[in-house]
Design an enzyme around this catalytic site. Sequence first.
Site, PDB file in Angstrom:
ATOM      1  N   HIS A   1      -9.822   1.391   4.978  1.00 11.27           N
ATOM      2  CA  HIS A   1      -8.549   1.759   5.721  1.00 11.27           C
ATOM      3  C   HIS A   1      -8.859   2.780   6.705  1.00 11.27           C
ATOM      4  O   HIS A   1      -9.583   3.634   6.685  1.00 11.27           O
ATOM      5  CB  HIS A   1      -7.359   2.345   4.793  1.00 11.27           C
ATOM      6  CG  HIS A   1      -5.915   2.249   5.323  1.00 11.27           C
ATOM      7  ND1 HIS A   1      -5.490   3.201   6.202  1.00 11.27           N
ATOM      8  CD2 HIS A   1      -5.014   1.233   5.138  1.00 11.27           C
ATOM      9  CE1 HIS A   1      -4.374   2.763   6.403  1.00 11.27           C
ATOM     10  NE2 HIS A   1      -3.906   1.713   5.751  1.00 11.27           N
TER      11      HIS A   1
ATOM     12  N   GLY B   1       2.690  -1.161   4.170  1.00  8.77           N
ATOM     13  CA  GLY B   1       2.793   0.368   3.954  1.00  8.77           C
ATOM     14  C   GLY B   1       4.212   0.742   3.614  1.00  8.77           C
ATOM     15  O   GLY B   1       4.713   0.276   2.625  1.00  8.77           O
TER      16      GLY B   1
ATOM     17  N   GLU C   1      -7.028   5.183   7.794  1.00 15.17           N
ATOM     18  CA  GLU C   1      -6.767   6.792   7.344  1.00 15.17           C
ATOM     19  C   GLU C   1      -7.933   7.278   6.661  1.00 15.17           C
ATOM     20  O   GLU C   1      -7.956   8.462   6.874  1.00 15.17           O
ATOM     21  CB  GLU C   1      -5.403   6.748   6.369  1.00 15.17           C
ATOM     22  CG  GLU C   1      -4.144   6.487   7.223  1.00 15.17           C
ATOM     23  CD  GLU C   1      -2.945   5.815   6.742  1.00 15.17           C
ATOM     24  OE1 GLU C   1      -3.024   5.667   5.335  1.00 15.17           O
ATOM     25  OE2 GLU C   1      -1.894   5.319   7.457  1.00 15.17           O
TER      26      GLU C   1
ATOM     27  N   SER D   1       2.866  -1.995  10.520  1.00 12.20           N
ATOM     28  CA  SER D   1       4.395  -1.887  10.752  1.00 12.20           C
ATOM     29  C   SER D   1       5.019  -3.525  10.631  1.00 12.20           C
ATOM     30  O   SER D   1       6.105  -3.835  11.143  1.00 12.20           O
ATOM     31  CB  SER D   1       4.706  -1.433  12.276  1.00 12.20           C
ATOM     32  OG  SER D   1       4.141  -0.029  12.537  1.00 12.20           O
TER      33      SER D   1
ATOM     34  N   GLY E   1       2.011   2.286  10.801  1.00 13.13           N
ATOM     35  CA  GLY E   1       3.008   3.486  10.640  1.00 13.13           C
ATOM     36  C   GLY E   1       3.411   3.748  12.023  1.00 13.13           C
ATOM     37  O   GLY E   1       4.361   4.828  12.161  1.00 13.13           O
TER      38      GLY E   1
ATOM     39  N   GLU F   1      -5.718  -4.531  10.724  1.00 10.35           N
ATOM     40  CA  GLU F   1      -4.930  -3.442  11.050  1.00 10.35           C
ATOM     41  C   GLU F   1      -5.252  -2.849  12.083  1.00 10.35           C
ATOM     42  O   GLU F   1      -5.925  -1.728  12.078  1.00 10.35           O
ATOM     43  CB  GLU F   1      -4.885  -2.641   9.731  1.00 10.35           C
ATOM     44  CG  GLU F   1      -4.308  -3.116   8.221  1.00 10.35           C
ATOM     45  CD  GLU F   1      -3.825  -2.106   7.419  1.00 10.35           C
ATOM     46  OE1 GLU F   1      -2.592  -2.495   6.928  1.00 10.35           O
ATOM     47  OE2 GLU F   1      -4.323  -1.357   7.109  1.00 10.35           O
TER      48      GLU F   1
ATOM     49  N   ASN G   1       0.959  -1.305   0.189  1.00 11.25           N
ATOM     50  CA  ASN G   1      -0.067  -0.170  -0.062  1.00 11.25           C
ATOM     51  C   ASN G   1       0.938   1.213   0.146  1.00 11.25           C
ATOM     52  O   ASN G   1       1.529   1.657   0.991  1.00 11.25           O
ATOM     53  CB  ASN G   1      -0.745  -0.013   1.191  1.00 11.25           C
ATOM     54  CG  ASN G   1      -1.686   1.334   1.550  1.00 11.25           C
ATOM     55  OD1 ASN G   1      -1.994   2.130   0.392  1.00 11.25           O
ATOM     56  ND2 ASN G   1      -2.361   1.604   2.452  1.00 11.25           N
ATOM     57  N   TRP G   2       0.891   1.720  -1.270  1.00 11.41           N
ATOM     58  CA  TRP G   2       1.980   2.921  -1.253  1.00 11.41           C
ATOM     59  C   TRP G   2       1.424   4.298  -0.640  1.00 11.41           C
ATOM     60  O   TRP G   2       2.292   5.127  -0.677  1.00 11.41           O
ATOM     61  CB  TRP G   2       2.152   3.143  -2.842  1.00 11.41           C
ATOM     62  CG  TRP G   2       3.288   2.397  -3.349  1.00 11.41           C
ATOM     63  CD1 TRP G   2       3.855   1.231  -2.644  1.00 11.41           C
ATOM     64  CD2 TRP G   2       3.837   2.264  -4.617  1.00 11.41           C
ATOM     65  NE1 TRP G   2       4.778   0.624  -3.434  1.00 11.41           N
ATOM     66  CE2 TRP G   2       4.933   1.272  -4.709  1.00 11.41           C
ATOM     67  CE3 TRP G   2       3.645   3.125  -5.813  1.00 11.41           C
ATOM     68  CZ2 TRP G   2       5.297   0.893  -5.868  1.00 11.41           C
ATOM     69  CZ3 TRP G   2       4.301   2.613  -7.007  1.00 11.41           C
ATOM     70  CH2 TRP G   2       5.328   1.756  -7.088  1.00 11.41           C
ATOM     71  N   LYS G   3       0.260   4.307  -0.417  1.00  7.50           N
ATOM     72  CA  LYS G   3      -0.317   5.512   0.236  1.00  7.50           C
ATOM     73  C   LYS G   3      -0.198   6.785  -0.735  1.00  7.50           C
ATOM     74  O   LYS G   3      -0.128   6.323  -1.969  1.00  7.50           O
ATOM     75  CB  LYS G   3       0.226   5.829   1.662  1.00  7.50           C
ATOM     76  CG  LYS G   3      -0.021   4.475   2.493  1.00  7.50           C
ATOM     77  CD  LYS G   3      -0.102   4.799   3.925  1.00  7.50           C
ATOM     78  CE  LYS G   3      -0.083   3.445   4.885  1.00  7.50           C
ATOM     79  NZ  LYS G   3      -0.021   3.380   6.288  1.00  7.50           N
TER      80      LYS G   3
HETATM   81  P1  PGA Z   1       2.600   0.432   7.509  1.00 10.83           P
HETATM   82  O1  PGA Z   1       1.128   0.637   6.942  1.00 10.83           O
HETATM   83  O2  PGA Z   1       3.076  -0.787   7.252  1.00 10.83           O
HETATM   84  O3  PGA Z   1       3.483   1.591   7.304  1.00 10.83           O
HETATM   85  O4  PGA Z   1       2.508   0.616   9.239  1.00 10.83           O
HETATM   86  C1  PGA Z   1       0.357  -0.436   6.874  1.00 10.83           C
HETATM   87  C2  PGA Z   1      -1.067   0.046   6.309  1.00 10.83           C
HETATM   88  O5  PGA Z   1      -1.537   1.379   6.291  1.00 10.83           O
HETATM   89  O6  PGA Z   1      -1.526  -0.731   5.227  1.00 10.83           O
END
Ligand code: PGA
Length: 251
Positions: A96, A231, A98, A210, A174, A168, A11-13
Amino acid sequence: MKTHFPLIVGNWKMHKTVFETRQFLRSFKHLIAEKKVGVWLAVPFTDIAAAAHAAHGSAIELGAQNVSDLMAGALTGEVSAPMIVEAGAGFVILGHSERRRIFHEDDGMIHRKVKLALRSGLKVIFCIGETEEQREKGQTEAVLTKQIELGLKGVSADMLKRVIFAYEPVWAIGSGKPATVEIVEEIHSLCKNYVAKYLGAHCHILYGGSVNAGNASHFLKAAGVDGLLVGAASLDVQSFIEIIHQAEEIR
Ligand code: PGA
């Protein structure tokens, strides 16, 4: 396309331009020899077409990180399911934390997006997770089962075959503080049982939060874990490939 497990999803965001996407895929594509495990990449909207083109002929599947809850209309700034499908997306990440937290997407909106994405032929990575506060208050099970119930109500068993869950925990995303294997095993088992009971279906669940090359194999070996949602560690070719290789070894 048949989904292979374990499934590793990047997931590149909001990272990487078209130029950077092409650069990444040029080396990444050749490091994925054959289809031993599933490798999906969720890229920004603007990168989907270029990434699909660059990944052509490989086993990598491209997807989006969001989609509108409506098919078309006077909706400035929105992007529809038919648009991402035509650009080359085979799946979309929905729910997600976010999107839930920063963009105020509630369960109703996520439910509309899930149904529309599935009707458009997309596969869906449906994310669920509790906050630290909810965990401390002992609300984890209630939060997760509510997210599943409200997000997926009325989705037919046939459609559900195209839904892959991702657990998640919000506090693990993150933060550099992944969940423990014990927590992941407990939650995956709880969710699988709940989906079987409430929706009458067997489901696949990825762990995310993470994950990196140093801890991926612990999660991949855990009971009830069908893959990973990655991520930050998916932005770098070497660290993402390392995670994929660990999945291949465990398979
Ligand atoms: P992260 O993000 O691996 O940077 O913790 C995971 C995600 O939000 O899908």
